[in-house]
Write a protein that holds these residues in place. Structure first.
Motif, PDB file in Angstrom:
ATOM      1  N   ASN A  94      -5.844   1.349  -2.417  1.00 29.10           N
ATOM      2  CA  ASN A  94      -5.325   1.163  -3.769  1.00 29.10           C
ATOM      3  C   ASN A  94      -3.988   0.409  -3.777  1.00 29.10           C
ATOM      4  O   ASN A  94      -3.016   0.827  -4.418  1.00 29.10           O
ATOM      5  CB  ASN A  94      -5.154   2.553  -4.392  1.00 29.10           C
ATOM      6  N   SER A 141      -0.273  -5.302  -6.173  1.00 31.30           N
ATOM      7  CA  SER A 141      -0.458  -6.752  -6.124  1.00 31.30           C
ATOM      8  C   SER A 141       0.692  -7.447  -5.389  1.00 31.30           C
ATOM      9  O   SER A 141       1.764  -6.874  -5.206  1.00 31.30           O
ATOM     10  CB  SER A 141      -0.509  -7.306  -7.548  1.00 31.30           C
ATOM     11  N   LYS A 171      -7.696  -2.879   1.530  1.00 27.33           N
ATOM     12  CA  LYS A 171      -6.731  -3.067   0.453  1.00 27.33           C
ATOM     13  C   LYS A 171      -7.182  -2.316  -0.805  1.00 27.33           C
ATOM     14  O   LYS A 171      -6.383  -1.704  -1.508  1.00 27.33           O
ATOM     15  CB  LYS A 171      -6.624  -4.569   0.179  1.00 27.33           C
ATOM     16  N   LYS A 172      -8.486  -2.360  -1.031  1.00 25.90           N
ATOM     17  CA  LYS A 172      -9.054  -1.675  -2.193  1.00 25.90           C
ATOM     18  C   LYS A 172      -9.019  -0.163  -1.984  1.00 25.90           C
ATOM     19  O   LYS A 172      -8.588   0.603  -2.858  1.00 25.90           O
ATOM     20  CB  LYS A 172     -10.495  -2.152  -2.369  1.00 25.90           C
ATOM     21  N   ARG A 173      -9.443   0.248  -0.800  1.00 30.68           N
ATOM     22  CA  ARG A 173      -9.533   1.677  -0.497  1.00 30.68           C
ATOM     23  C   ARG A 173      -8.162   2.337  -0.607  1.00 30.68           C
ATOM     24  O   ARG A 173      -8.014   3.441  -1.105  1.00 30.68           O
ATOM     25  CB  ARG A 173     -10.102   1.844   0.911  1.00 30.68           C
ATOM     26  N   CYS A 213       0.820  -1.215   0.000  1.00 34.09           N
ATOM     27  CA  CYS A 213       0.000   0.000   0.000  1.00 34.09           C
ATOM     28  C   CYS A 213       0.858   1.270   0.000  1.00 34.09           C
ATOM     29  O   CYS A 213       0.414   2.324   0.461  1.00 34.09           O
ATOM     30  CB  CYS A 213      -0.970  -0.011   1.169  1.00 34.09           C
TER      31      CYS A 213
END
Ligand code: UDP
Ligand code: MN
Length: 591
Positions: free
Chosen positions: A440, A443, A436-438, A358
């Protein structure tokens, strides 16, 4: 008209020029004045006038600089000390104390009776590189909260941790020390502790959990209650070394998304001898194998080359867990630790993957050294916490972490190495995935390619298991068992008990026969548990479904059980010999 026109034109131009130039001159004067003030602040040395910690966000940050003489925060005029354990030497108790010593070792996993005889202020060996004494650090490093979580620790060991921090940290950087009691039940950790910390006049604070939370949640609680800009976590059995704090804070001061890790020295759990764990020539960094056991690896050239000096911090994929520093708000922005992780284990990976993927980074700091007592055994159990979950708690933690941060390919490596983990209930990870999405986050493949690129050198991609489970002898009904021994050790046969770690065997597509992180090998002496060759995933074994033979392809012999001695060896393959027949039986846990 023309003249006047011309004159008036000139006057106009002069006025215009002044209008432009004067403010410029004013700005210039002020800027250089401001610049001078910042410079002055930069060059204020330890012991100089205090100034505000308020930050000018776009101001250039001073970086540590190597100097000719002693660094600005190096201790000066250290008085030599004498007494038990001084200079980090081991202390041997007199023989008449053997019983108390043994009892305390049983109770704490370390010799508290020995610790009790050593001064709270004892000196330790300076284990740093010589170069470390010659760094100047910015004066206004961020005020820091040191957080020490503890559960039933020895009083003198806990308090020596606190004293060493106070004795060896610049006063103006040490904002507070927070002791978080994870529901200890030892009498001396209550009122005696409360009274003892009165001498620190508020610098040392105690907070207590009202039920056992485990170290992971207890650390998160400490972070929430802390008020310093940076938090440093320490175990409750540490001694910090000389000038440990400024080098740990400097990278965070430069960039708030850097987490820093001191180099850990060992403190002997019997004698309290303070000694380095690593040789002084090379640096190590934290990695992992696919069963999520924590490993260390020499810092690769590629990383070494990023630095001008050997004593400078270097980047590491992960860390051992107990000791590190991080900007408090940044830690909380990352959601602290996943609150679904219970008691102990996996949290070091969770935080590491989260930070790297992140947008942050982890640096190990050679000039910051902290001693840690590695205990003989874990003296506490997981109490009620363990019964909240079905199955082994630590593996459940790992599963949460890999399901959140790994991609499908790498998840498969974990399940290949820990086949039973597929059946574990890891609980709900939707909040972790949302975070994890928030944020961004990148991978796992990005992480493996750019940061943890040395992991696959040591632990390459794992071929799938062709067979796994207990390995049962057809003739005797016993199972291949590592007997809990450490390699190298002769393997034996014992009563099949359906999946204890010692009997869980895997044969992969490249012929490697594994038990946990170990490998099964064979020589003249018999069938052995061995350390797998680093960097390889292949082996000599193949299994024949028809004959039920386990063939050693190099020796061209089969695994055989001796009918009377029950010893295992390689024998001339014989399809009629029941003692050479084996069955893999997949285990289905009853969780
Ligand atoms: N700890 C805790 N609650 C627990 C278990 C441990 O607060 O349920 C504390 C423990 O006292 C120590 C720290 O967490 O200060 C790390 O635990 P430990 O030293 O046992 O871990 P290790 O160093 O063996 O990884
Ligand atoms: Mn510890």
């Amino acid at each position: 008209m023309r003249v006047s026109n011309i004159r008036s034109g000139r006057i106009c131009r002069m006025a215009l020029c002044l209008l432009v130039i004067l403010p410029l001159l004013y700005l210039l004067a002020n800027w250089s004045d401001h610049h001078k003030r910042v410079q002055e602040a930069y060059h204020t040395r330890f012991g100089g006038p205090k100034f505000s910690h308020q930050r000018l966000e776009n101001r250039p940050r001073e970086v540590p600089t190597l100097v000719e003489g002693l660094g600005n925060f190096e201790p000066r005029d250290l008085k030599p000390r004498t007494g038990p354990g001084e200079n980090g030497e081991g202390h041997i108790l007199s023989p008449d104390k053997k019983n108390v010593a043994d009892a305390s070792e049983m109770e704490y996993g370390m010799n508290i009776a020995c610790s009790d005889e050593i001064s709270m202020h004892r000196s330790v060996r300076d284990t740093r590189l010589e170069e470390c004494k010659h760094w100047d650090y910015p004066y206004d490093l961020p005020p820091t909260s040191v957080i020490i979580v503890f559960h039933n620790e020895g009083f003198s060991v806990l308090m020596r941790t606190v004293h060493s921090v106070i004795d060896r940290s610049p006063k103006h950087m040490l904002h507070e020390i927070i002791l978080v009691d994870d529901f200890s039940d030892k009498e001396n950790l209550r009122s005696k502790l409360d009274e003892y910390v009165l001498q620190f006049k508020g610098l040392v604070k105690i907070i207590r959990n009202t039920e056992r939370e485990g170290l992971i949640r207890t650390r998160s609680r400490g972070a929430m209650e802390a008020t310093g800009e940076v938090i440093v976590f320490l175990d409750a059995h540490c001694e910090v070394n000389l000038n440990w704090l400024p080098p740990l804070l400097a990278p965070i001061y430069r960039d708030r998304t850097v987490m820093t890790v001191p180099i850990i020295d060992g403190i002997d759990h019997k004698t309290f001898e303070y000694r380095p764990v690593y040789g002084s020539d090379n640096h190590f960094r934290g990695i992992f194998e696919w069963g999520m056991l924590y490993k260390e690896n020499e810092v690769p050239r590629r990383e070494q080359r990023r630095r001008a000096h050997n004593s400078e911090p270097y980047r590491s994929p992960t860390h051992a867990g107990g000791l590190f520093a991080i900007n408090r708000e940044y830690f909380l922005e990352l959601g602290a630790y996943d609150p679904g992780l219970l008691v102990w284990g996996g949290e070091n990976f969770e935080l590491s993957f989260k930070i790297w993927q992140c947008g942050g980074s982890i640096e190990w700091v050679p000039c910051s050294r902290v001693g840690h007592v590695y205990r003989g055994f874990m003296p506490y159990n997981f109490g009620k916490l363990a019964s909240k979950k079905k199955g082994p708690l630590i593996t459940i933690n790992y599963k949460r972490v890999i399901e959140t941060w790994f991609d499908d390919t790498h998840k498969e490596f974990f399940y290949t190495r820990e086949p039973l983990a597929r059946y574990l209930d890891m609980g709900d990870i939707s909040e972790q995935l949302a975070l994890k999405k928030r944020l961004n986050c990148k991978s796992f493949q990005w992480f493996m390619d750019n940061i943890a690129y040395d992991v696959v050198d040591k632990f390459p991609a794992l071929p799938a298991n062709l067979h796994w489970g207990e390995l049962r002898s057809v003739a005797s009904d016993g199972c291949l068992d590592s007997m809990g021994h450490q390699p190298p050790a002769i393997m034996g046969l014992s009563y099949c008990h359906g999946g204890g770690n010692n009997q869980l065997v895997r044969l992969n597509a490249a012929g490697q026969l594994g038990v946990g992180e170990r490998c099964v090998e064979a020589d003249r002496q018999g069938i052995k548990l061995a350390v797998c060759r680093l960097g390889t995933v292949d082996g000599p074994w193949s299994y024949n479904e028809q004959t039920k033979h386990l063939l050693h392809r190099v020796h061209k012999k089969c695994m055989a059980l001796h009918p009377t001695t029950q010893q295992l060896s390689l024998g001339q393959c014989d399809v009629n010999d029941g003692y050479q027949k084996w069955l893999f039986k997949e285990i289905r846990p009853h969780w």
